[in-house]
Design a protein around this motif. Structure first.
Motif, mmCIF file in Angstrom:
data_model
loop_
_atom_site.group_PDB
_atom_site.id
_atom_site.type_symbol
_atom_site.label_atom_id
_atom_site.label_comp_id
_atom_site.label_asym_id
_atom_site.label_seq_id
_atom_site.Cartn_x
_atom_site.Cartn_y
_atom_site.Cartn_z
ATOM 1 N N LYS A 1 51.367 40.609 37.494
ATOM 2 C CA LYS A 1 50.368 41.648 37.777
ATOM 3 C C LYS A 1 49.007 41.013 38.043
ATOM 4 C CE LYS A 1 52.457 45.359 35.012
ATOM 5 N NZ LYS A 1 52.316 46.187 33.791
ATOM 6 N N MET A 2 48.650 40.026 37.210
ATOM 7 C CA MET A 2 47.359 39.354 37.372
ATOM 8 C C MET A 2 47.304 38.604 38.700
ATOM 9 S SD MET A 2 44.374 38.785 36.007
ATOM 10 C CE MET A 2 44.508 39.139 34.248
ATOM 11 N N PHE A 3 48.401 37.928 39.040
ATOM 12 C CA PHE A 3 48.442 37.207 40.304
ATOM 13 C C PHE A 3 48.305 38.176 41.480
ATOM 14 C CE2 PHE A 3 50.737 35.341 43.926
ATOM 15 C CZ PHE A 3 50.052 34.151 44.056
ATOM 16 N N ARG A 4 49.008 39.292 41.406
ATOM 17 C CA ARG A 4 48.940 40.289 42.477
ATOM 18 C C ARG A 4 47.527 40.847 42.609
ATOM 19 N NH1 ARG A 4 53.195 45.213 43.628
ATOM 20 N NH2 ARG A 4 51.790 46.591 44.786
ATOM 21 N N MET A 5 46.874 41.099 41.489
ATOM 22 C CA MET A 5 45.495 41.595 41.524
ATOM 23 C C MET A 5 44.583 40.622 42.261
ATOM 24 S SD MET A 5 45.258 43.059 37.632
ATOM 25 C CE MET A 5 43.467 43.213 37.626
ATOM 26 N N GLY A 6 44.791 39.318 42.018
ATOM 27 C CA GLY A 6 43.992 38.312 42.701
ATOM 28 C C GLY A 6 44.246 38.290 44.196
ATOM 29 N N VAL A 7 45.518 38.375 44.583
ATOM 30 C CA VAL A 7 45.872 38.381 46.000
ATOM 31 C C VAL A 7 45.242 39.580 46.706
ATOM 32 C CG1 VAL A 7 47.801 38.643 47.623
ATOM 33 C CG2 VAL A 7 48.004 37.068 45.687
ATOM 34 N N GLU A 8 45.223 40.723 46.015
ATOM 35 C CA GLU A 8 44.715 41.945 46.637
ATOM 36 C C GLU A 8 43.196 42.079 46.567
ATOM 37 O OE1 GLU A 8 46.855 44.956 44.551
ATOM 38 O OE2 GLU A 8 48.663 44.773 45.815
ATOM 39 N N GLY A 9 42.565 41.468 45.524
ATOM 40 C CA GLY A 9 41.146 41.726 45.353
ATOM 41 C C GLY A 9 40.302 40.549 44.934
ATOM 42 N N GLY A 10 40.818 39.327 45.088
ATOM 43 C CA GLY A 10 40.089 38.147 44.638
ATOM 44 C C GLY A 10 39.124 37.569 45.649
ATOM 45 N N LYS A 11 39.157 38.098 46.878
ATOM 46 C CA LYS A 11 38.264 37.590 47.923
ATOM 47 C C LYS A 11 37.468 38.752 48.521
ATOM 48 C CE LYS A 11 40.806 33.400 49.133
ATOM 49 N NZ LYS A 11 41.445 32.590 50.186
#
Length: 330
Positions: A117-127
């Motif tokens: 979930k944390m990894f997905r959050m980064g992919v979707e909203g980390g940039k």
């Protein structure tokens, strides 16, 4: 520009510019910290200040390293005023790893592990767009300045540790100005080093697994980090033969977060903006020998090599006996 801190043959501290195997020693400053603070107070760039004060005296990097006189590229006179922290689940890895991770995070969010979930959050909203805050990353505390080992020094784990495994990473190095403003001095390669077996028992043991030493340097890269960083992580056995090696990738092209977003979520806390403090912040990795079932043994050596950051970081694994102090009531 690459900066190196070291001790001369008389034991005095020096800092210099690394050019191939030659260290051009800087006049009037004995530490990177003093250089950075002076650059802040004079409102000049670090590279511009160094260009003005680099002297004619030189030292051979190989000789300094062979004599065990290298220091970490940034430190504080009081270890308690250095924070060593990091963020995880920030890297996309190689093409194969990236493809596998995207398959894992597809579908129903509720079916994912907390890590995915944390990894997905980064992919979707980390940039996020410039000037905006993106999603928070995973964050952890490693220790103070006393846990940082320079290249050539041992990485000593406690005898209760279940594992001592490397994590090849890039770290941001920071100094907090007199006004509480964080200033990035530069970047260095590092071995974040963790107890992955302890972490795998239960993810809530992550905090315990991170309370270990780390390797840093030997050189500090002044300015912005390359968008794409490539290197090799190796383990040498006690005879000096390569036992395991694998490429690693970092830089924003290989990350699910921007460095600016990771910095935003670290320095948004007033605790981390105390004037005079030093921060060493690891940005994460996607390459681990433990993922290939490698168990590193005491006496074996870690090597983190990325030519963009100068010479490789090398540290030998060691174990120390734990001395548990019983608490006394006053």
């Amino acid at each position: 520009m690459l900066l190196v801190q070291f001790k001369n043959e008389q034991g005095a501290r020096q800092v210099g510019v690394l050019e191939q195997n030659t260290i051009r020693i800087i006049d009037g400053y004995s530490t990177t910290y003093a250089l950075a603070q002076d650059a802040i107070r004079k409102s000049v760039g670090l590279a511009a200040l160094v260009d003005k004060v680099v002297g004619a005296q030189t030292a051979a990097f190989d000789a300094v390293a062979a004599a065990g006189r290298l220091l970490s590229p940034l430190d504080h006179t009081d270890d308690a005023h250095t924070y060593v922290t990091g963020t995880g689940l920030t890297h996309l890895g190689s093409a194969d790893t990236r493809d596998a991770m995207h398959k894992k995070i597809g579908g129903d969010v509720e079916s994912l592990s907390d890590s995915m979930k944390m990894f997905r959050m980064g992919v979707e909203g980390g940039k996020p767009a410039a000037g905006e805050a993106g999603v928070q990353p995973e964050w952890f505390y490693k220790g103070d300045g006393s846990i940082v080992a320079a290249s050539g020094q041992d990485l000593s784990m406690p005898d209760f540790a279940l594992d001592g495994g490397e994590e090849p990473e890039v770290a941001g190095l920071y100094v907090i100005g007199d006004d509480g403003q964080p200033y990035r001095v530069g970047f260095a390669i590092g071995n974040e080093f963790s107890d992955h077996v302890t972490e795998r028992q239960n993810y809530l043991y992550l905090a315990h697994s991170k309370l270990r030493v780390c390797g840093l340097g030997p050189a500090l890269l002044v300015g912005e980090a390359p968008a794409s960083i490539e290197g090799t992580s190796r383990i040498y056995d006690k005879e000096g033969k390569v036992r395991w090696e694998k490429p690693f990738f970092s830089g924003e092209q290989n990350m699910s977060h921007t460095i600016a977003n990771l910095e935003h979520h670290h320095f948004k806390y007033p605790l981390f903006k105390r004037p005079g403090d030093v921060h060493v912040h690891f940005f994460g990795t996607a390459t681990l020998s433990v993922a290939d079932n490698i168990v590193v043994q005491p006496g074996e050596t870690f090597e983190i090599d990325s030519p963009q950051f100068g010479p490789a970081l090398r540290n030998k694994l060691a174990v120390y006996k734990t001395e548990v102090a019983k608490v006394k009531t006053l």
